[in-house]
Design a protein around this motif. Structure first.
Motif, PDB file in Angstrom:
ATOM      1  N   TYR A  89       0.826  -1.214   0.000  1.00 46.61           N
ATOM      2  CA  TYR A  89       0.000   0.000   0.000  1.00 46.61           C
ATOM      3  C   TYR A  89       0.861   1.265   0.000  1.00 46.61           C
ATOM      4  CZ  TYR A  89      -4.289  -2.624   0.358  1.00 46.61           C
ATOM      5  OH  TYR A  89      -5.327  -3.459   0.080  1.00 46.61           O
ATOM      6  N   GLY A  90       1.984   1.199   0.691  1.00 47.79           N
ATOM      7  CA  GLY A  90       2.893   2.348   0.718  1.00 47.79           C
ATOM      8  C   GLY A  90       3.466   2.636  -0.663  1.00 47.79           C
ATOM      9  N   GLN A  91       3.883   1.589  -1.373  1.00 46.95           N
ATOM     10  CA  GLN A  91       4.441   1.800  -2.714  1.00 46.95           C
ATOM     11  C   GLN A  91       3.377   2.335  -3.668  1.00 46.95           C
ATOM     12  OE1 GLN A  91       6.658  -1.604  -4.081  1.00 46.95           O
ATOM     13  NE2 GLN A  91       8.304  -1.207  -2.634  1.00 46.95           N
ATOM     14  N   TYR A  92       2.143   1.922  -3.447  1.00 48.41           N
ATOM     15  CA  TYR A  92       1.043   2.456  -4.254  1.00 48.41           C
ATOM     16  C   TYR A  92       0.886   3.966  -4.004  1.00 48.41           C
ATOM     17  CZ  TYR A  92      -3.834   3.217  -5.724  1.00 48.41           C
ATOM     18  OH  TYR A  92      -4.981   3.704  -6.298  1.00 48.41           O
ATOM     19  N   MET A  93       0.993   4.382  -2.739  1.00 45.24           N
ATOM     20  CA  MET A  93       0.890   5.813  -2.419  1.00 45.24           C
ATOM     21  C   MET A  93       2.012   6.602  -3.097  1.00 45.24           C
ATOM     22  SD  MET A  93      -0.108   5.131   1.546  1.00 45.24           S
ATOM     23  CE  MET A  93       0.133   6.748   2.234  1.00 45.24           C
ATOM     24  N   LEU A  94       3.203   6.015  -3.123  1.00 46.06           N
ATOM     25  CA  LEU A  94       4.330   6.682  -3.789  1.00 46.06           C
ATOM     26  C   LEU A  94       4.092   6.753  -5.299  1.00 46.06           C
ATOM     27  CD1 LEU A  94       7.448   5.065  -2.014  1.00 46.06           C
ATOM     28  CD2 LEU A  94       6.189   7.116  -1.346  1.00 46.06           C
ATOM     29  N   GLU A  95       3.602   5.644  -5.874  1.00 48.29           N
ATOM     30  CA  GLU A  95       3.395   5.628  -7.324  1.00 48.29           C
ATOM     31  C   GLU A  95       2.300   6.607  -7.751  1.00 48.29           C
ATOM     32  OE1 GLU A  95       2.313   1.895  -9.238  1.00 48.29           O
ATOM     33  OE2 GLU A  95       2.837   2.691 -11.214  1.00 48.29           O
ATOM     34  N   ASN A 107       2.848  21.288  -4.391  1.00 46.10           N
ATOM     35  CA  ASN A 107       1.513  21.116  -3.840  1.00 46.10           C
ATOM     36  C   ASN A 107       1.681  20.686  -2.379  1.00 46.10           C
ATOM     37  OD1 ASN A 107      -1.071  20.215  -3.119  1.00 46.10           O
ATOM     38  ND2 ASN A 107      -1.552  19.536  -5.194  1.00 46.10           N
ATOM     39  N   PRO A 108       1.885  21.682  -1.486  1.00 47.33           N
ATOM     40  CA  PRO A 108       2.182  21.367  -0.087  1.00 47.33           C
ATOM     41  C   PRO A 108       1.104  20.523   0.583  1.00 47.33           C
ATOM     42  CG  PRO A 108       2.494  23.709  -0.528  1.00 47.33           C
ATOM     43  CD  PRO A 108       1.840  23.124  -1.751  1.00 47.33           C
ATOM     44  N   LEU A 113      -0.310  15.285   2.953  1.00 51.76           N
ATOM     45  CA  LEU A 113      -1.159  14.093   2.895  1.00 51.76           C
ATOM     46  C   LEU A 113      -0.310  12.826   2.812  1.00 51.76           C
ATOM     47  CD1 LEU A 113      -4.086  12.851   2.544  1.00 51.76           C
ATOM     48  CD2 LEU A 113      -3.597  12.893   0.089  1.00 51.76           C
ATOM     49  N   LEU A 114       0.693  12.844   1.933  1.00 51.63           N
ATOM     50  CA  LEU A 114       1.574  11.681   1.790  1.00 51.63           C
ATOM     51  C   LEU A 114       2.276  11.388   3.116  1.00 51.63           C
ATOM     52  CD1 LEU A 114       2.954   9.480   0.072  1.00 51.63           C
ATOM     53  CD2 LEU A 114       4.663  11.187  -0.591  1.00 51.63           C
ATOM     54  N   LEU A 115       2.772  12.432   3.744  1.00 53.66           N
ATOM     55  CA  LEU A 115       3.484  12.284   5.004  1.00 53.66           C
ATOM     56  C   LEU A 115       2.582  11.683   6.084  1.00 53.66           C
ATOM     57  CD1 LEU A 115       6.211  12.877   6.176  1.00 53.66           C
ATOM     58  CD2 LEU A 115       5.432  15.191   6.726  1.00 53.66           C
ATOM     59  N   LYS A 116       1.384  12.244   6.208  1.00 51.16           N
ATOM     60  CA  LYS A 116       0.439  11.746   7.209  1.00 51.16           C
ATOM     61  C   LYS A 116       0.046  10.307   6.894  1.00 51.16           C
ATOM     62  CE  LYS A 116      -3.815  12.854   9.605  1.00 51.16           C
ATOM     63  NZ  LYS A 116      -5.097  13.577   9.583  1.00 51.16           N
ATOM     64  N   ALA A 134      -9.893   5.990   1.578  1.00 45.62           N
ATOM     65  CA  ALA A 134      -9.956   7.322   2.195  1.00 45.62           C
ATOM     66  C   ALA A 134      -8.780   8.169   1.705  1.00 45.62           C
ATOM     67  CB  ALA A 134      -9.938   7.202   3.722  1.00 45.62           C
ATOM     68  N   TYR A 135      -7.609   7.532   1.579  1.00 47.48           N
ATOM     69  CA  TYR A 135      -6.419   8.239   1.090  1.00 47.48           C
ATOM     70  C   TYR A 135      -6.600   8.663  -0.375  1.00 47.48           C
ATOM     71  CZ  TYR A 135      -1.613   9.296  -0.129  1.00 47.48           C
ATOM     72  OH  TYR A 135      -0.492   9.940  -0.586  1.00 47.48           O
ATOM     73  N   GLU A 136      -7.056   7.737  -1.198  1.00 44.26           N
ATOM     74  CA  GLU A 136      -7.247   8.027  -2.634  1.00 44.26           C
ATOM     75  C   GLU A 136      -8.210   9.197  -2.842  1.00 44.26           C
ATOM     76  OE1 GLU A 136      -6.924   3.533  -4.603  1.00 44.26           O
ATOM     77  OE2 GLU A 136      -8.790   4.178  -3.692  1.00 44.26           O
TER      78      GLU A 136
END
Ligand SMILES: [Zn+2]
Length: 248
Positions: A89-95, A107-108, A113-116, A134-136
């Protein structure tokens, strides 16, 4: 000399001992950076150049990319590596970031969001799919494509009793407009309510949302369609791994 916080999105070997990184920075958006000697056994920047690594970087700008002059680790997100689900899931967030942002587009809000998201993921032991939806939804909203859920996105009809979701139009459409998008997806009450709730729930409060495993899968499919359409991609590599995990 430039200073900024950044998170490593992608790493590639370059020649024998160097790495080319894609880093999502707070100040300069996505950048490409050269980490000279990062593969040398005694390199001081091994930990600073791995996926997920969150650093304060000192950079200078060359002709083709940035060069890392110094890096101080803020969080290596090492706990993500302890579980396969967290890694996937983490790699998906990065991709998602890597494939949807142009170089130098800051885009601060997205950075925060990524950090949280990575912080919460580091301690997660379940509910991954609910979390990622929820993240998406927040991710795509911060990119400027928040799903339109209040009324029919095409005609403004407020009757939401018989609706479909149109990824192409970016929101719900009413029964009168079904024929305008044959690829739209039927939304029953619980799917509609689920999307609404997951759009607005803070990432650390997702336990408050109750949804069946089947409905979560349906919603995830719908939101992925919405994202792919808006970032103009046919696929994301890491999605295959998520599908593999969720089907076991
Ligand atoms: Zn309509």
């Amino acid at each position: 000399m430039l200073r900024t916080e950044g998170i490593v999105l992608k790493e590639m070997r370059y020649k024998d001992t160097s790495k080319i990184l894609s880093i999502y920075t707070k100040k300069y958006g996505k950048i490409t950076a050269m980490a000279r000697g990062a593969y040398r056994p005694k390199s001081k920047i091994i930990a600073n150049t791995q996926l997920f690594s969150y650093n304060e970087y000192q950079l200078y700008k060359g002709r083709n990319f940035y060069y890392i002059n110094q890096a101080d680790i803020i969080d290596s997100f090492y706990d993500i590596r302890e579980r396969i689900e967290r890694v996937v899931y983490g790699q998906y967030m990065l991709e998602l970031i890597e494939k949807s942002m142009e170089e130098g587009q800051e885009n601060p809000k997205l950075f925060m969001l990524l950090l949280k998201g990575l912080k919460i993921l580091s301690n997660m032991d379940g509910d991954y799919l609910k979390f990622i939806i929820a993240y998406e939804l927040k991710f795509i909203s911060f990119l400027g494509y928040r799903p339109f859920l209040n009324r029919c996105v095409l005609c403004g009809n407020e009757d939401i009793n018989n609706i479909r979701y149109s990824p192409k139009e970016g929101g719900i459409i009413c029964y009168k407009c079904f024929s305008l998008d044959s690829s739209s997806i039927y939304l029953n009450d619980s799917l509609y309510k689920g999307i609404n709730e997951l759009l607005y729930i803070p990432l650390d409060k997702i336990h408050r949302v109750q949804l069946s495993a089947e409905n979560l899968k349906r919603i995830h499919e719908i939101i992925v369609e919405h994202i792919l359409y808006n970032i103009d991609r046919n696929k994301l590599n890491t999605l295959n791994f998520i599908q593999a995990l969720e089907s076991t």
